[in-house]
Design a protein around this motif. Sequence first.
Motif, PDB file in Angstrom:
ATOM      1  N   LEU A 139      37.567  43.286  54.424  1.00  0.00           N
ATOM      2  CA  LEU A 139      36.209  43.509  54.934  1.00  0.00           C
ATOM      3  C   LEU A 139      35.725  42.296  55.731  1.00  0.00           C
ATOM      4  O   LEU A 139      35.116  42.437  56.787  1.00  0.00           O
ATOM      5  CB  LEU A 139      35.241  43.777  53.785  1.00  0.00           C
ATOM      6  N   GLN A 140      36.012  41.110  55.228  1.00  0.00           N
ATOM      7  CA  GLN A 140      35.634  39.913  55.935  1.00  0.00           C
ATOM      8  C   GLN A 140      36.314  39.825  57.298  1.00  0.00           C
ATOM      9  O   GLN A 140      35.698  39.445  58.297  1.00  0.00           O
ATOM     10  CB  GLN A 140      35.961  38.665  55.105  1.00  0.00           C
ATOM     11  N   ALA A 141      37.584  40.205  57.349  1.00  0.00           N
ATOM     12  CA  ALA A 141      38.308  40.198  58.619  1.00  0.00           C
ATOM     13  C   ALA A 141      37.671  41.166  59.608  1.00  0.00           C
ATOM     14  O   ALA A 141      37.535  40.869  60.808  1.00  0.00           O
ATOM     15  CB  ALA A 141      39.778  40.558  58.392  1.00  0.00           C
ATOM     16  N   LEU A 142      37.262  42.336  59.133  1.00  0.00           N
ATOM     17  CA  LEU A 142      36.608  43.314  60.013  1.00  0.00           C
ATOM     18  C   LEU A 142      35.259  42.790  60.510  1.00  0.00           C
ATOM     19  O   LEU A 142      34.928  42.952  61.681  1.00  0.00           O
ATOM     20  CB  LEU A 142      36.437  44.649  59.285  1.00  0.00           C
ATOM     21  N   LEU A 143      34.507  42.166  59.638  1.00  0.00           N
ATOM     22  CA  LEU A 143      33.223  41.595  60.047  1.00  0.00           C
ATOM     23  C   LEU A 143      33.428  40.497  61.093  1.00  0.00           C
ATOM     24  O   LEU A 143      32.753  40.459  62.123  1.00  0.00           O
ATOM     25  CB  LEU A 143      32.472  41.025  58.836  1.00  0.00           C
ATOM     26  N   LEU A 144      34.382  39.613  60.832  1.00  0.00           N
ATOM     27  CA  LEU A 144      34.629  38.513  61.766  1.00  0.00           C
ATOM     28  C   LEU A 144      35.139  39.000  63.106  1.00  0.00           C
ATOM     29  O   LEU A 144      34.841  38.386  64.141  1.00  0.00           O
ATOM     30  CB  LEU A 144      35.604  37.514  61.139  1.00  0.00           C
ATOM     31  N   SER A 145      35.896  40.092  63.101  1.00  0.00           N
ATOM     32  CA  SER A 145      36.416  40.595  64.370  1.00  0.00           C
ATOM     33  C   SER A 145      35.295  41.048  65.307  1.00  0.00           C
ATOM     34  O   SER A 145      35.449  41.049  66.516  1.00  0.00           O
ATOM     35  CB  SER A 145      37.404  41.745  64.140  1.00  0.00           C
ATOM     36  N   GLU A 146      34.147  41.390  64.735  1.00  0.00           N
ATOM     37  CA  GLU A 146      33.009  41.840  65.540  1.00  0.00           C
ATOM     38  C   GLU A 146      31.940  40.772  65.740  1.00  0.00           C
ATOM     39  O   GLU A 146      31.180  40.846  66.707  1.00  0.00           O
ATOM     40  CB  GLU A 146      32.358  43.063  64.896  1.00  0.00           C
TER      41      GLU A 146
END
Length: 152
Positions: free
Chosen positions: A143-150
């Motif tokens: 989830l953190q990776a998805l947030l950071l990607s945006e």
Amino acid sequence: MSLQDPSAPRAHARQLLQAAQAGSLQPLLRGKKLGLVCAAEDGEAALLFRRAAEALGAHVARLPVSLSAHSSAQEVQHTARMLGRLYDAIECQDMDSALVARVRQEAGVPVFDAIAAPAHPSARWATELDGPGSSDDKRLSLLQALLLSELA
């Protein structure tokens, strides 16, 4: 962010998981304000989203679901634009995907469609992460990776 190809988020999640295990996770979302639109603040997906974002330094504000499939186009537009002015990103839970898409069109910021929900593809991607760490830690890191990607 491509939900079709999970390789980049998985690779980033592995790095985040290693950093968390080493106690060196950086507050990469410090200063970011995220809106969490959900029916229940203490629901599993809401708690997971909040935990993932706050561990990266973001501030998360919970907002009750006020839009529905019966909301007028003007109401959706007005609400989405207001949310876009107040928040750097919005996580919509307990909302129809078509309604989330309408909000996404108008908000002007990233709008997530229940990325913390157990039914979201990211839950499966987390189970495919190899290496040490509990399944909960892997889910959190993804989830953190998805947030950071945006947002980063």
